[in-house]
Design a protein around this motif. Structure first.
Motif, PDB file in Angstrom:
ATOM      1  N   UNK A   1       7.446 -30.505   1.363  1.00 46.57           N
ATOM      2  CA  UNK A   1       8.357 -31.621   1.574  1.00 46.57           C
ATOM      3  C   UNK A   1       7.664 -32.947   1.307  1.00 46.57           C
ATOM      4  N   UNK A   2       6.416 -33.079   1.771  1.00 44.55           N
ATOM      5  CA  UNK A   2       5.710 -34.357   1.677  1.00 44.55           C
ATOM      6  C   UNK A   2       5.489 -34.775   0.225  1.00 44.55           C
ATOM      7  N   UNK A   3       4.940 -33.900  -0.593  1.00 40.59           N
ATOM      8  CA  UNK A   3       4.680 -34.264  -1.991  1.00 40.59           C
ATOM      9  C   UNK A   3       5.976 -34.515  -2.753  1.00 40.59           C
ATOM     10  N   UNK A   4       7.025 -33.746  -2.448  1.00 34.43           N
ATOM     11  CA  UNK A   4       8.320 -33.939  -3.105  1.00 34.43           C
ATOM     12  C   UNK A   4       8.910 -35.298  -2.756  1.00 34.43           C
ATOM     13  N   UNK A   5       8.843 -35.656  -1.459  1.00 35.42           N
ATOM     14  CA  UNK A   5       9.410 -36.923  -1.006  1.00 35.42           C
ATOM     15  C   UNK A   5       8.634 -38.112  -1.568  1.00 35.42           C
ATOM     16  N   UNK A   6       7.313 -38.013  -1.570  1.00 33.41           N
ATOM     17  CA  UNK A   6       6.495 -39.113  -2.091  1.00 33.41           C
ATOM     18  C   UNK A   6       6.740 -39.316  -3.582  1.00 33.41           C
ATOM     19  N   UNK A   7       6.859 -38.234  -4.331  1.00 41.61           N
ATOM     20  CA  UNK A   7       7.116 -38.340  -5.769  1.00 41.61           C
ATOM     21  C   UNK A   7       8.475 -38.992  -6.033  1.00 41.61           C
ATOM     22  N   UNK A   8       9.493 -38.588  -5.271  1.00 41.16           N
ATOM     23  CA  UNK A   8      10.830 -39.173  -5.443  1.00 41.16           C
ATOM     24  C   UNK A   8      10.820 -40.657  -5.113  1.00 41.16           C
ATOM     25  N   UNK A   9      10.146 -41.014  -4.018  1.00 38.80           N
ATOM     26  CA  UNK A   9      10.061 -42.422  -3.646  1.00 38.80           C
ATOM     27  C   UNK A   9       9.301 -43.241  -4.675  1.00 38.80           C
ATOM     28  N   UNK A  10       8.205 -42.677  -5.201  1.00 39.97           N
ATOM     29  CA  UNK A  10       7.382 -43.394  -6.182  1.00 39.97           C
ATOM     30  C   UNK A  10       8.160 -43.664  -7.465  1.00 39.97           C
ATOM     31  N   UNK A  11       8.921 -42.692  -7.945  1.00 35.07           N
ATOM     32  CA  UNK A  11       9.653 -42.899  -9.201  1.00 35.07           C
ATOM     33  C   UNK A  11      10.799 -43.890  -8.990  1.00 35.07           C
ATOM     34  N   UNK A  12      11.400 -43.907  -7.783  1.00 39.07           N
ATOM     35  CA  UNK A  12      12.449 -44.892  -7.501  1.00 39.07           C
ATOM     36  C   UNK A  12      11.887 -46.307  -7.536  1.00 39.07           C
ATOM     37  N   UNK A  13      10.730 -46.503  -6.942  1.00 37.36           N
ATOM     38  CA  UNK A  13      10.079 -47.818  -6.961  1.00 37.36           C
ATOM     39  C   UNK A  13       9.689 -48.201  -8.381  1.00 37.36           C
ATOM     40  N   UNK A  14       9.183 -47.231  -9.147  1.00 39.22           N
ATOM     41  CA  UNK A  14       8.782 -47.486 -10.529  1.00 39.22           C
ATOM     42  C   UNK A  14       9.965 -47.961 -11.374  1.00 39.22           C
ATOM     43  N   UNK A  15      11.137 -47.386 -11.151  1.00 43.59           N
ATOM     44  CA  UNK A  15      12.322 -47.789 -11.899  1.00 43.59           C
ATOM     45  C   UNK A  15      12.685 -49.240 -11.617  1.00 43.59           C
ATOM     46  N   UNK A  16      12.541 -49.663 -10.358  1.00 41.41           N
ATOM     47  CA  UNK A  16      12.808 -51.058 -10.012  1.00 41.41           C
ATOM     48  C   UNK A  16      11.792 -51.977 -10.690  1.00 41.41           C
ATOM     49  N   UNK A  17      10.518 -51.585 -10.668  1.00 37.56           N
ATOM     50  CA  UNK A  17       9.465 -52.400 -11.288  1.00 37.56           C
ATOM     51  C   UNK A  17       9.718 -52.567 -12.784  1.00 37.56           C
ATOM     52  N   UNK A  18      10.122 -51.490 -13.443  1.00 32.53           N
ATOM     53  CA  UNK A  18      10.415 -51.559 -14.879  1.00 32.53           C
ATOM     54  C   UNK A  18      11.548 -52.548 -15.147  1.00 32.53           C
ATOM     55  N   UNK A  19      12.574 -52.494 -14.327  1.00 33.47           N
ATOM     56  CA  UNK A  19      13.690 -53.434 -14.505  1.00 33.47           C
ATOM     57  C   UNK A  19      13.232 -54.877 -14.281  1.00 33.47           C
ATOM     58  N   UNK A  20      12.408 -55.084 -13.265  1.00 34.32           N
ATOM     59  CA  UNK A  20      11.906 -56.434 -13.002  1.00 34.32           C
ATOM     60  C   UNK A  20      11.076 -56.951 -14.173  1.00 34.32           C
ATOM     61  N   UNK A  21      10.230 -56.093 -14.725  1.00 36.45           N
ATOM     62  CA  UNK A  21       9.394 -56.500 -15.854  1.00 36.45           C
ATOM     63  C   UNK A  21      10.237 -56.819 -17.088  1.00 36.45           C
TER      64      UNK A  21
END
Length: 257
Positions: free
Chosen positions: A58-78
């Motif tokens: 559960x932990x690695x799955x949740x962290x990966x999902x959260x990380x990619x969600x944040x990455x998508x926001x960063x890409x849009x901001x850039x």
């Protein structure tokens, strides 16, 4: 040549203009995020269920999902793109990640989104039944009509009511399938069924919305009305000022020896 005295009946309404259909389609496409917004909404959940299916962690799955969600926001901001859809997605994923890590259960990742979806289903349905359709509140600013449809455009109010009812019933039907899986199925089954049901109900709801609004009267552009009123006021003030200056000049000439 069409006869002016030819009777018309509700059963034979005029066909909506092609440009009205195109405007409605474009506005809906923008309002619900388009293809990119849909992908950004689905990707974190898809990543979670894929990783969990492989390693059951559960932990690695949740962290990966959260990380990619944040990455998508960063890409849009850039890229200086609009971030409203990405931010709503990262917020939902963040709550799901928190639930999953707190409970230690993969089902916890899906529960907040499921509760939110059921709430939306009831909100859309009840708003349609009480005559204040939620979809009109959401899309009114997109069409620059704000809430003018409530009192000035009954045809659009009717369309928004039908569309809101469609959204509500589709959402409630979707979660009527998912919640039994949450209670009695395993986390992997729930995840894959949820991913499978992510897009089709949304597409169906947007399609019904487009059908109802494309056949409705065009929106009243209240923004354009406000701008026209402001322009008219400025012109009136300028004309009054010019008339006052002309009167003063005339009086000055009359007083001159």
């Amino acid at each position: 040549m069409t006869s002016l005295d030819k009777p018309t009946t509700p059963a034979d309404p005029p066909e909506p203009a092609a440009d009205q259909k195109a405007v409605t389609q474009a506005a809906l496409f923008d309002a619900f995020g388009g293809i990119r917004g849909t992908v950004e909404t689905m990707l974190p959940g898809l990543l979670f269920v894929m990783i969990y299916t492989i390693n059951k962690d559960v932990k690695s799955s949740a962290i990966a999902a959260g990380a990619v969600a944040v990455l998508l926001v960063i890409v849009r901001l850039l890229r200086k793109d609009t971030v409203k859809h990405a931010f709503s997605g990262v917020f939902g994923v963040g709550v799901g990640v928190a639930f999953a890590l707190f409970t230690g259960s993969a089902k916890g990742f899906y529960l907040p989104g499921m509760i939110y979806g059921v709430g939306l289903g009831f909100a859309f349905t009840l708003s349609a039944l009480v005559g204040f359709p939620l979809l009109g509140v959401i899309l009114g600013p997109v069409f620059k009509e704000n809430l003018s449809w409530r009192t000035r455009n009954p045809g659009r109010k009717k369309a928004y009511t039908k569309a809101s009812l469609a959204w509500g019933l589709i959402f409630l039907a979707k979660y009527a399938i998912l919640f039994p899986l949450y209670w009695w199925g395993d986390a992997t089954q729930l995840g894959w069924v949820l991913i499978a049901l992510k897009l089709p109900p949304m597409v169906l709801a947007v399609y019904f919305t487009w059908v109802f609004l494309a056949k409705a009267p065009p929106p009243i552009d209240v923004i354009a009305e406000w701008e026209a009123e402001e322009a008219a006021e400025k012109e009136a003030k300028a004309a009054a000022k010019a008339a006052k200056a002309a009167n003063a000049s005339t009086e000055g000439r009359h007083r001159a020896p």
